[in-house]
Design a protein around this motif. Structure first.
Motif, PDB file in Angstrom:
ATOM      1  N   THR A   1       0.835  -1.206   0.000  1.00  0.00           N
ATOM      2  CA  THR A   1       0.000   0.000   0.000  1.00  0.00           C
ATOM      3  C   THR A   1       0.869   1.256   0.000  1.00  0.00           C
ATOM      4  O   THR A   1       0.638   2.201  -0.768  1.00  0.00           O
ATOM      5  N   VAL A   2       1.867   1.240   0.881  1.00  0.00           N
ATOM      6  CA  VAL A   2       2.777   2.389   0.962  1.00  0.00           C
ATOM      7  C   VAL A   2       3.494   2.609  -0.367  1.00  0.00           C
ATOM      8  O   VAL A   2       3.645   3.744  -0.832  1.00  0.00           O
TER       9      VAL A   2
ATOM     10  N   PHE B   1       7.564   7.888  15.983  1.00  0.00           N
ATOM     11  CA  PHE B   1       7.737   6.527  15.451  1.00  0.00           C
ATOM     12  C   PHE B   1       6.403   5.814  15.340  1.00  0.00           C
ATOM     13  O   PHE B   1       6.083   5.185  14.337  1.00  0.00           O
ATOM     14  N   SER B   2       5.619   5.898  16.438  1.00  0.00           N
ATOM     15  CA  SER B   2       4.379   5.123  16.444  1.00  0.00           C
ATOM     16  C   SER B   2       3.186   5.949  15.965  1.00  0.00           C
ATOM     17  O   SER B   2       2.040   5.564  16.165  1.00  0.00           O
ATOM     18  N   GLY B   3       3.486   7.061  15.290  1.00  0.00           N
ATOM     19  CA  GLY B   3       2.409   7.921  14.813  1.00  0.00           C
ATOM     20  C   GLY B   3       1.693   7.405  13.574  1.00  0.00           C
ATOM     21  O   GLY B   3       0.590   7.834  13.263  1.00  0.00           O
ATOM     22  N   GLY B   4       2.334   6.491  12.843  1.00  0.00           N
ATOM     23  CA  GLY B   4       1.715   5.952  11.630  1.00  0.00           C
ATOM     24  C   GLY B   4       1.168   4.564  11.896  1.00  0.00           C
ATOM     25  O   GLY B   4       0.351   4.378  12.781  1.00  0.00           O
TER      26      GLY B   4
ATOM     27  N   ILE C   1       8.004   7.849   5.070  1.00  0.00           N
ATOM     28  CA  ILE C   1       9.101   7.351   5.901  1.00  0.00           C
ATOM     29  C   ILE C   1       8.806   5.899   6.258  1.00  0.00           C
ATOM     30  O   ILE C   1       7.678   5.555   6.610  1.00  0.00           O
ATOM     31  N   VAL C   2       9.831   5.057   6.125  1.00  0.00           N
ATOM     32  CA  VAL C   2       9.680   3.651   6.521  1.00  0.00           C
ATOM     33  C   VAL C   2      10.820   3.304   7.467  1.00  0.00           C
ATOM     34  O   VAL C   2      11.976   3.624   7.201  1.00  0.00           O
ATOM     35  N   LEU C   3      10.465   2.687   8.592  1.00  0.00           N
ATOM     36  CA  LEU C   3      11.474   2.358   9.586  1.00  0.00           C
ATOM     37  C   LEU C   3      11.384   0.880   9.934  1.00  0.00           C
ATOM     38  O   LEU C   3      10.321   0.268   9.834  1.00  0.00           O
TER      39      LEU C   3
ATOM     40  N   PRO D   1       4.647   7.408   9.575  1.00  0.00           N
ATOM     41  CA  PRO D   1       5.590   6.431   9.005  1.00  0.00           C
ATOM     42  C   PRO D   1       5.068   5.008   9.106  1.00  0.00           C
ATOM     43  O   PRO D   1       4.202   4.735   9.907  1.00  0.00           O
ATOM     44  N   LEU D   2       5.653   4.144   8.285  1.00  0.00           N
ATOM     45  CA  LEU D   2       5.390   2.716   8.422  1.00  0.00           C
ATOM     46  C   LEU D   2       6.533   2.142   9.253  1.00  0.00           C
ATOM     47  O   LEU D   2       7.696   2.320   8.927  1.00  0.00           O
TER      48      LEU D   2
END
Lengths: 447, 369
Positions: free
Chosen positions: A135-136, A265-268, A243-245, A146-147
C-alpha cells in the motif's frame, strides 16, 4: 502417448521376469514405445548397439510378449531415438536471466535489485506487513506515515523495505529515494558536524520523497542524531514524503529514545513480522532456488525447510546442497539434501544394518553372502559399495565396517572405499549409489 | 583364430580403445574387447552402448576368426609384458596368448553376444584436420554439461555458417563459441547442423593418431561415425533442441579490460584455495590498471592477488565460480585475454586478443556487499 506407455510398461514388466536384471537395466530400461498402428510397433532405443543386442538376442522374448499384449503377428521395428521422457529440461541460468536483467534499468544505491515484492514469499506470519508495504509503495506519503516494521532477525524486514524502494523507483525513476541503515545515518550526522557541512546533510535528507531507515533501534542513546532525526521527520511528514522504519522490537520497547521522537515513530502504522512457519520456509526456498537457476522440487524444499528453522540459514543450506550436487555431478533430490544437511548436524540416522540390507536388496543378494568370504565379482562390488556408504553416511571406522562385513581387515575396507570413490569420478556410479539409498528395502521380503 | 602381431602396435591402440570399455557394466560382455582376425589384421572393438571404438593392427593371420577377451586383464597384461611379438590363438572357449617366454590363458565369452558398433557408416559429411580439431574443439568442449539428463547441453553443436562452421557448447552456466572452423565438406552431402555428444569429441581428441578424420553421418541410424586411419569411433547424435545461444550473447559492455592469461590463471588458482568452502566464489574487481582477484571463507581466511590489466570504461566488480574461470584459462593457449562486462549480474564475456572468432561466457554469481 500415455496409452503407449501403459502398453509398453506391461510388456516390460513381463520381459523383466524373463531376462537377467543386468540385461533388463542396461538394455530394456531406456526403451520406449513410440507408436503402435496398423500392426506395426515402433520401439525407441538410445543407440544402435542396444538395438543390435535387442534384435539378435532378445527378439523372441520381446516378440512373445508383444504378441500376447498387442496381438499375434505384430511387426516390431526398432529406431534409434532417445525416449521422449529424457528430453526437455531447463537450460540453466545463462538462458533465463537475459530477459530478466533487461527489465531492471539501473538500480538504487544500497538497494538490491532482486529484493522485490514479486520474489517475496508471503504467508500468515508476514501477511499484514506485506499488505501495508505494498500500500505504501503504491501511494507513498499518503496512507501510513511512518510505516514501522518490527520483528526478529532474518524474517525479511530488509527485503520488504527494499521492495518498497524498488517499486517506487520502478514507477518513477525521478523520485528521490534514500535507503540507509541507522548506523550509516549516525555516521553521516557525525561526519557533517566534524566537517562543518550540516547544511548540506540536512538538505540531502529533507529533500527526499522516500526515506527508509533500517535497524532504527541503534539510534538509542545518541542524542544529537535523535535531534537531527526528529527535525528531518517533521519536515518530511509535512512535505508529504514517506518514511519507513524497521527495528527488532516495537517502538515502545526501544530504550533511551526521546519521548517526542518515540511518539513520532508510532504515529503511523506499526506492524510486526513473525518468524517464518514451515510453509513460508518452503516457499522461500523455492524462490531462492529459482534465483540461482535451479529447479528445486517441492519434496526437496520440504526436506530442507524441516531441517533449517532460521530463514537466513535456508539460503546457506540451499547453496551447500547445490555445490555438493555440482561437485558430485548428481541431481538434487531429497536424499542428497538429507545427506548434506545431516553432514552438518547429527550423522547417525540410519542403522548400519539398514544400509547393508539396502545394498543387498538392490543387487539381489543375501546379507549372508555379502558377509561371506566369497569373492565373486558381483559380491565384491556390492560389498565395496556397502563399505563406501557405511563410511560416508555413518562415518564408521574402517575397523568397525570390516567387522560388520564378515570380519574383514581394515585395509580391505580402505581399498574398497577408495575404489568406489574412483568409480564415482569416472563412471558416474554416484547415481547408482543414490538409487541404493532410495531403494525400498521392503523388497527384501521376497528373498 | 590364430594371429601373430607386434606387442607395441597393439599396446598403442588399447590405450584409447580402453576408454570405451565399461568395466563395471552390469552386462558382462561389455567388459570385454571383441577381437576379429581377418585379411592381415587384427581388429579390436569395445563399447559401453553409448560410444563404440574399434581399431586394427597389422598381423600375420594364420587362421581367421572372432573371440572376446576380458578387457581389463588383457589391457594390464599387454601393458606389462616385454615380449616383442605375441601369438593369439583360440582353444575351445579360451584364448591363448604366447610369446617366447610367456603363456597365458584367458576365459572368453561367445563373440555373438558382442553388439555391432554400426549398421552402416552413412554418408560422408566432412573431413577434419587433426591439429585443427585439437586447437578449436579444446576451447569449446569443456563447456558442455556432464549431466546427460539434459541431453542438449551435454552436446557440442556444429552448425554451418556462411564462412566455415560454428561450434558451441554450454552447460547453462557458461558457454564457449568458436566461429570459422574449417571443415572440408562435400557439397551434396554437407551438414547443416549436428549435435554431437561432448564425450564423443573428447574421445576423438584422445586418439593418438595424426591422420585426417572423416566424419560420416547416418540419419537413419542417428549416428555419427568418425574414421581416422584404421580407427573408428561411433557415437549417437543428440536429437534434443539446442537452446537459443545467440540471444544471450551480450552486444555491448560497460567495462573492458585486457590481461595476461597465465598471470590470471595463477591468481585464480591461488584464490580458489580460499574459495573452496564458499561455493568456489572468486571475485574480480576491475580497476584502471589492475584486476584484484579475491576470495574469502569466513572461517578460514581470505586473500587477494593483483593482476596487471588495462581497463577502459567504469570500474566494476563481478564474482564467478572459480572452477569455471580455471576451466577457461587452462583450455586456451593464447597469451592475452580480453574481458568485457556490464554489471555484476550479467554474463561476463571473455575473448582472445586479436581473435574475433572465439568467445566464452560465464554467468556471474550474485554476492552481497
Amino acid at each position: 502417448m500415455d496409452k503407449n506407455k501403459e502398453v509398453w510398461d506391461e510388456i516390460l514388466g513381463e520381459i523383466e521376469l524373463e531376462v537377467s536384471r543386468a540385461n533388463f537395466l542396461t538394455l530394456f530400461k531406456r526403451t520406449a514405445l513410440l507408436s503402435s498402428q496398423d500392426g506395426v510397433l515402433t520401439i525407441a532405443a538410445p543407440s544402435i548397439m542396444i538395438i543390435d543386442l535387442l534384435q539378435r538376442r532378445f527378439f523372441d522374448i520381446i516378440k512373445k510378449s508383444v504378441d500376447k499384449h498387442v496381438g499375434e503377428g505384430t511387426e516390431i521395428i526398432f529406431v534409434p531415438k532417445t525416449s521422449p521422457a529424457e528430453e526437455l529440461r531447463a537450460s540453466g541460468p545463462l538462458f533465463e536471466t537475459s530477459e530478466k536483467t533487461e527489465a531492471i534499468v539501473g538500480h538504487l544505491p544500497r538497494v538490491r535489485p532482486d529484493f522485490t515484492f514479486a520474489n517475496l514469499a508471503v504467508s500468515s506470519t508476514n501477511q499484514l506487513a506485506y499488505v501495508s508495504a505494498t500500500t505504501v509503495a503504491k501511494k507513498p506519503g499518503v496512507t501510513y506515515n511512518p510505516l514501522f516494521i518490527y520483528g526478529p532477525t532474518g524474517v525479511g524486514k530488509t527485503h520488504l523495505m527494499q521492495a518498497i524502494a524498488n517499486e517506487v523507483y520502478q514507477k518513477n525513476a525521478d523520485r528521490k529515494i534514500i535507503y540507509i541503515t541507522s548506523e550509516e545515518f549516525t555516521n553521516e550526522v557525525v561526519d557533517a558536524i566534524r566537517t562543518n557541512s550540516t547544511a548540506q546533510m540536512k538538505r540531502r535528507f529533507r529533500n527526499t520523497d522516500l526515506l527508509i531507515i533500517d535497524d532504527i533501534q541503534f539510534v538509542a542513546g545518541k542524542e544529537k542524531v535523535q535531534e537531527e532525526l526528529f527535525h528531518t521527520f517533521n519536515i518530511l511528514v509535512d512535505n508529504g514524503s514517506q518514511i519507513v522504519l524497521s527495528s527488532d522490537r516495537p517502538p515502545a520497547e526501544i530504550k533511551k529514545v526521546e519521548k517526542r521522537l518515540m511518539s513520532r515513530f508510532s504515529g503511523g502504522l506499526t506492524v510486526d513480522i513473525e518468524a517464518p512457519d514451515f510453509e513460508l520456509r518452503t516457499a522461500i526456498l523455492l524462490i531462492k532456488a529459482k534465483k540461482y537457476g535451479f529447479n528445486l522440487s517441492m519434496e526437496v524444499a520440504k526436506t530442507i525447510a524441516e531441517k533449517e528453522q532460521d530463514a537466513r540459514s535456508l539460503e546457506g543450506a540451499l547453496l551447500r546442497i547445490m555445490t555438493e550436487a555440482e561437485a558430485k555431478g548428481v541431481l538434487i533430490d531429497s536424499s542428497l539434501a538429507q545427506t548434506v544437511l545431516e553432514g552438518k548436524s547429527a550423522k547417525k540416522t540410519y542403522h548400519p544394518d539398514d544400509i547393508i540390507n539396502n545394498v543387498c536388496a538392490y543387487y539381489k543378494i543375501k546379507p549372508t553372502q555379502i558377509k561371506s568370504q566369497k569373492r565373486d565379482a558381483s559380491l565384491v562390488r556390492a560389498r565395496q559399495i556397502a563399505m563406501y556408504v557405511l563410511k560416508k553416511d555413518l562415518d564408521l571406522t574402517y575397523v568397525e565396517i570390516g567387522n560388520m562385513l564378515g570380519g574383514r581387515d581394515h585395509t580391505t575396507v580402505m581399498h574398497g572405499v577408495e575404489k568406489v570413490e574412483k568409480m564415482i569420478e569416472t563412471n558416474g556410479l554416484g547415481q547408482e549409489i543414490l538409487g541404493i539409498k532410495n531403494y525400498d528395502s521392503g523388497k527384501l521380503a521376497d528373498y | 583364430m590364430i594371429v601373430t602381431l607386434l606387442t607395441d602396435n597393439l599396446r598403442a591402440k588399447l590405450s584409447f580403445l580402453n576408454h570405451a570399455v565399461s568395466p563395471n557394466s552390469q552386462l558382462e560382455i561389455l567388459s570385454n574387447f571383441f577381437l576379429k582376425a581377418s585379411k592381415g589384421k587384427l581388429t579390436v572393438s569395445a563399447t559401453d552402448l553409448e560410444i563404440g571404438l574399434s581399431s586394427s593392427v597389422p598381423a600375420n593371420v594364420e587362421e581367421e576368426g572372432e573371440t572376446t577377451v576380458p578387457a581389463k586383464t588383457f589391457f594390464d597384461l599387454i601393458n606389462n609384458i616385454t615380449e616383442e611379438k605375441i601369438t593369439l590363438k583360440t582353444k575351445g572357449t579360451n584364448l591363448e596368448l604366447t610369446g617366447k617366454k610367456i603363456k597365458m590363458l584367458f576365459q572368453t565369452m561367445p563373440p555373438e553376444e558382442f553388439p555391432k558398433l554400426y549398421e552402416e557408416k552413412g554418408e560422408e559429411a566432412a573431413v577434419l584436420k587433426k591439429e585443427l580439431l585439437l586447437k578449436d574443439f579444446n576451447k569449446v568442449v569443456f563447456s558442455a554439461s556432464a549431466d546427460s539428463s539434459r541431453p542438449a547441453l551435454s552436446g557440442v553443436l556444429v552448425r554451418k555458417e556462411k564462412e566455415g562452421f560454428l561450434i558451441v557448447a554450454t552447460d547453462g552456466y557458461r558457454l564457449s563459441l568458436k566461429k570459422n572452423v574449417a571443415f572440408e565438406t562435400k557439397k551434396e552431402t554437407g551438414i547443416e547442423s549436428l549435435l554431437l555428444p561432448a564425450r564423443v569429441i573428447r574421445e576423438l581428441l584422445s586418439i593418438k593418431q595424426d591422420e585426417d578424420i572423416r566424419l560420416n553421418v547416418s540419419e537413419k541410424s542417428n549416428q555419427a561415425v568418425f574414421t581416422q586411419g584404421e580407427t573408428v569411433l561411433v557415437g549417437r547424435l543428440i536429437e534434443a533442441e539446442y537452446p537459443n545461444y545467440e540471444k544471450i550473447i551480450p552486444t555491448g559492455f560497460d567495462t573492458k579490460t585486457g590481461f595476461d592469461r597465465e598471470e590470471m590463471h595463477k591468481a585464480v588458482k591461488i584464490c580458489s584455495v580460499f574459495a573452496r568452502e564458499t561455493a568456489n566464489i572468486v571475485k574480480l574487481s576491475l580497476k584502471k590498471d589492475k584486476i584484484v582477484v579475491s576470495a574469502n571463507t569466513p572461517s578460514v581466511g581470505e586473500d587477494t592477488v593483483e593482476v596487471e590489466a588495462k581497463t577502459t570504461g567504469e570500474e566494476n566488480e563481478i564474482a564467478f565460480n572459480g572452477k569455471y574461470l580455471l576451466d577457461f584459462l587452462s583450455n586456451t593457449e593464447e597469451e592475452e585475454v580480453v574481458f568485457e562486462m556490464s554489471g555484476p549480474l550479467n554474463a561476463g564475456v571473455f575473448k582472445l586478443s586479436g581473435d574475433d572468432s572465439f568467445l566464452h561466457l560465464i554467468m556471474p554469481i550474485r554476492v552481497q556487499g
